[in-house]
Structures are given as structure tokens and as C-alpha cells.
Write a protein that holds these residues in place. Structure first.
Motif, mmCIF file in Angstrom:
data_model
loop_
_atom_site.group_PDB
_atom_site.id
_atom_site.type_symbol
_atom_site.label_atom_id
_atom_site.label_comp_id
_atom_site.label_asym_id
_atom_site.label_seq_id
_atom_site.Cartn_x
_atom_site.Cartn_y
_atom_site.Cartn_z
ATOM 1 N N ASP A 28 4.347 10.413 9.470
ATOM 2 C CA ASP A 28 3.310 9.424 9.138
ATOM 3 C C ASP A 28 2.538 8.965 10.379
ATOM 4 O O ASP A 28 1.353 8.634 10.289
ATOM 5 C CB ASP A 28 3.936 8.207 8.443
ATOM 6 N N ALA A 82 0.488 11.396 2.167
ATOM 7 C CA ALA A 82 -0.018 10.312 3.036
ATOM 8 C C ALA A 82 -0.684 10.853 4.303
ATOM 9 O O ALA A 82 -1.431 10.133 4.972
ATOM 10 C CB ALA A 82 1.109 9.357 3.396
ATOM 11 N N THR A 95 0.828 -1.223 0.000
ATOM 12 C CA THR A 95 0.000 0.000 0.000
ATOM 13 C C THR A 95 0.852 1.259 0.000
ATOM 14 O O THR A 95 0.417 2.305 -0.485
ATOM 15 C CB THR A 95 -0.974 0.024 1.205
ATOM 16 N N GLY A 96 2.087 1.157 0.516
ATOM 17 C CA GLY A 96 2.984 2.316 0.477
ATOM 18 C C GLY A 96 3.269 2.737 -0.955
ATOM 19 O O GLY A 96 3.397 3.932 -1.265
ATOM 20 N N TYR A 141 0.684 5.213 -2.182
ATOM 21 C CA TYR A 141 0.924 6.602 -1.749
ATOM 22 C C TYR A 141 2.086 7.207 -2.547
ATOM 23 O O TYR A 141 2.051 8.376 -2.933
ATOM 24 C CB TYR A 141 1.209 6.653 -0.243
ATOM 25 N N ARG A 142 3.095 6.393 -2.800
ATOM 26 C CA ARG A 142 4.242 6.875 -3.589
ATOM 27 C C ARG A 142 3.815 7.221 -5.015
ATOM 28 O O ARG A 142 4.261 8.216 -5.589
ATOM 29 C CB ARG A 142 5.344 5.803 -3.627
ATOM 30 N N ARG A 150 10.265 10.757 8.527
ATOM 31 C CA ARG A 150 9.083 10.242 7.830
ATOM 32 C C ARG A 150 8.150 9.498 8.796
ATOM 33 O O ARG A 150 6.933 9.703 8.773
ATOM 34 C CB ARG A 150 9.544 9.309 6.704
ATOM 35 N N VAL A 166 6.634 12.031 0.107
ATOM 36 C CA VAL A 166 5.406 11.219 0.116
ATOM 37 C C VAL A 166 4.535 11.450 1.356
ATOM 38 O O VAL A 166 3.303 11.382 1.277
ATOM 39 C CB VAL A 166 5.738 9.710 -0.086
ATOM 40 N N SER A 167 5.153 11.768 2.498
ATOM 41 C CA SER A 167 4.347 11.961 3.714
ATOM 42 C C SER A 167 3.359 13.111 3.568
ATOM 43 O O SER A 167 2.291 13.094 4.196
ATOM 44 C CB SER A 167 5.253 12.220 4.924
ATOM 45 N N GLY A 223 1.533 -2.122 5.180
ATOM 46 C CA GLY A 223 1.515 -0.663 5.191
ATOM 47 C C GLY A 223 1.681 -0.107 6.590
ATOM 48 O O GLY A 223 2.518 -0.581 7.365
ATOM 49 N N ARG A 224 0.870 0.921 6.900
ATOM 50 C CA ARG A 224 0.951 1.550 8.224
ATOM 51 C C ARG A 224 -0.361 1.441 8.999
ATOM 52 O O ARG A 224 -0.372 1.578 10.216
ATOM 53 C CB ARG A 224 1.296 3.042 8.090
ATOM 54 N N ASP A 225 -1.476 1.225 8.260
ATOM 55 C CA ASP A 225 -2.801 1.232 8.897
ATOM 56 C C ASP A 225 -3.617 0.019 8.481
ATOM 57 O O ASP A 225 -4.845 0.051 8.520
ATOM 58 C CB ASP A 225 -3.556 2.516 8.510
ATOM 59 N N ARG A 242 -6.209 9.513 2.150
ATOM 60 C CA ARG A 242 -6.236 8.222 2.840
ATOM 61 C C ARG A 242 -7.584 7.520 2.626
ATOM 62 O O ARG A 242 -7.649 6.321 2.408
ATOM 63 C CB ARG A 242 -5.952 8.376 4.343
#
Ligand SMILES: Nc1ncnc2c1ncn2[C@@H]1O[C@H](COP(=O)(O)OP(=O)(O)OP(=O)(O)O)[C@@H](O)[C@H]1O
Ligand SMILES: Nc1ccn([C@H]2C[C@H](O)[C@@H](COP(=O)(O)O)O2)c(=O)n1
Length: 251
Positions: free
Chosen positions: A190, A104, A36-37, A40-41, A186, A100-101, A135-137, A110
Motif C-alpha cells: 500500500d 488499492a 475509507t479502507g 477499498y475492501r 500489506r 485488497v492491496s 485511511g492512508r491518503d 484510487r
């Protein structure tokens, strides 16, 4: 293909190793894989290509809704294109990592990317029997009902060294300093919109600071096979069934 569909959700900070582990796991289990990153990229790349001001929240959110993105879910093929331009390599450039942040942390972005991620997960559960999503979430918001939810962590020192080695070929003082923005700054940015520095309730945390990549892959296999016990984030607190995280924006 497993009998019932399987989603493995994996989160973690930058350089923790989640992409390497997730791809290997998907390959080994014959499942699909979603980075998923990379989505966003790709949006950051496209917004920069169109010379959009990344601080203009409404404009970038509209770009997210319009983004003509195609992303491979084959763990053996890292392919990603925007409007028929192959950006697989370009999205890994330092200029994208550095910016990218800004996209994001846009909550409307999101919302749109999460909607697309859930669609892909559902498709792959039907088509491939399951998917490993990282990813992150993912463990908290995108797929809180996943059959397996894992947070891959590592000390800041280990993550900086891994990233410096990957990008600069060595992890001396100069290379570590050059990598700091991509990892520490980052993550700080994030983590204002996602919880990935600590495991949410019901998510298994795996500290990989002192493990080789092969050891981490084996440990994750054991978790998915059910050979390792699922533990709450803080073993001193009793385990309670997971409730989706209401504190995070879910649009
Ligand atoms: N346990 C490990 N030991 C040593 N090196 C590792 C380990 N796990 C991953 N690496 C290496 O660290 C680098 C970063 O790994 P990877 O890209 O998988 O991290 P990531 O968490 O997906 O990072 P990001 O979110 O920033 O993309 C890669 O070069 C990878 O080979
Ligand atoms: N589910 C996700 C995935 C990624 N991000 C952010 C965090 C990073 O700054 C950026 C790129 O991710 P990477 O390729 O480094 O894993 O996207 C996020 O907020 N949520």
C-alpha cells in the motif's frame, strides 16, 4: 454541532488503531465517520464476487466506477452494502485483507474512490457539521485542507500484536506469524501509492506503541481541542505551511 464545519483527517498503517480512535472521536464529538479502507475492501469483495482478475487494471477501474456502494457514516453503525447485499462482515475476512492491496494500488481505482470520498466529506460537513475520515491518503491527498491532520503510528511489533490479538485471540509466535501478511506485506504494497509511514509536512504524528487505546483517544481529543501543540513531522526542522502533496497521483 460545531459552529463551522470540521474535518479531522487521520491516516496510519495497518493495526495502528486509526479506525478505533476515529470512530470514538466522531462519536464523542457528534460528527460523521468515514472508513475509507472499507470502500477499498468493498470493491475487492465485489470484484472477487464477479470473478474479475484483480490484475486487470482497466477492468477493476471500471468496476470501481460502477460499484453500487452504500456506506454508513454513523460512527455507531458499521454498515456497508454493495447492490443491496450487506457485506459489513464479509469485507473483514482474511481473503479480502489478503487481496485488497491489488485494487488499492490501482491508480484509476484510487481516483474514483477519492472522488466519492470527497463528495461524502462535503455532504457531511453540511449535514453533520463535520466528519472524521480515516485511511492512508486522507491527510495528504483526499483532505489536505482538513482542519486537523493526524498520523497515528505504532511500532511494527505493537501493530502485529494488536492484530494477532484481535484476529486470533492471542499474540503467540504462531499467531504473530499468521498475521504478518495482513500487516507488514500489506503496508509494503500500500505504501507504494500513499505516504502513511511518515507524517507529511503539517501532519501531527502520534506514536501509540506504548499507549492504551483510551490514552490515544484522549491525546487525539487534546489535539482537536487545540490543547496539544501541532508540531511538524520532524521537530528539528522549521514548520512550513502545508502544500498539497504533488508527488502523489491525484486523479
Ligand atoms: N493503543 C492501542 N493499544 C492496544 N490495542 C489497540 C490500540 N489501538 C487499537 N488497538 C486494537 O488494535 C486492533 C486494530 O485496531 P484498528 O482496527 O483500529 O486499527 P487500524 O489502524 O484501523 O487497522 P487497519 O487499517 O488494518 O484496519 C483492534 O483490535 C484495536 O482494539
Ligand atoms: N485511504 C485508503 C484506505 C485504505 N487503503 C487500502 C489499504 C488497505 O490495504 C485496504 C483496506 O484498508 P483497511 O481497512 O485495512 O484500513 O485499503 C488505501 O490505500 N487508502
Amino acid at each position: 454541532m460545531s459552529a463551522s464545519p470540521l474535518t479531522v483527517a487521520i491516516d496510519g498503517p495497518s493495526g495502528s488503531g486509526k479506525s478505533s480512535v476515529s470512530r470514538a472521536l466522531a462519536r464523542d464529538l457528534g460528527l460523521a465517520y468515514l472508513d475509507t479502507g472499507a470502500m477499498y475492501r468493498a470493491l475487492a469483495w465485489w470484484a472477487l464476487e464477479r470473478e474479475l482478475d484483480l490484475q486487470d487494471q482497466a477492468l477493476v477501474a471500471q468496476a470501481a466506477r460502477d460499484l453500487p456502494l452504500r456506506i454508513s457514516t454513523d460512527p455507531d453503525e458499521q454498515a456497508l452494502s454493495v447492490d443491496d447485499t450487506d457485506v459489513t462482515q464479509e469485507i473483514r475476512q482474511t481473503r479480502i485483507s489478503a487481496q485488497v492491496s491489488a485494487v488499492a494500488t490501482n491508480l484509476d481505482v484510487r481516483g474514483e474512490l477519492r472522488r466519492r470520498q470527497r463528495e461524502i466529506i462535503e455532504q457531511e460537513r453540511q449535514r453533520s457539521g463535520g466528519i472524521v475520515v480515516e485511511g492512508r491518503d486522507i491527510t495528504t491527498v483526499v483532505a489536505p485542507d482538513a482542519e486537523h491532520r493526524i498520523l497515528i503510528t505504532a511500532s511494527e511489533e505493537a501493530r502485529l500484536a494488536r492484530r494477532a490479538l484481535e484476529v486470533h485471540g492471542s499474540a503467540g509466535a504462531e499467531q504473530l506469524a499468521a498475521t504478518r501478511d495482513q500487516v507488514v506485506r500489506r503496508d509494503a504494497d500500500d505504501s507504494t501509492v500513499s505516504t502513511f509511514l511518515e507524517a507529511a509536512d503539517g501532519v501531527v504524528a502520534l506514536d501509540t506503541s506504548d499507549l492504551t487505546l483510551e490514552q490515544v483517544i484522549s491525546a487525539v481529543h487534546a489535539l482537536v481541542r487545540g490543547e496539544a501543540k501541532t508540531v511538524p513531522a520532524d521537530p528539528s526542522t522549521p514548520h512550513t505551511p502545508h502544500q498539497p502533496d504533488q508527488s502523489q497521483e491525484d486523479r
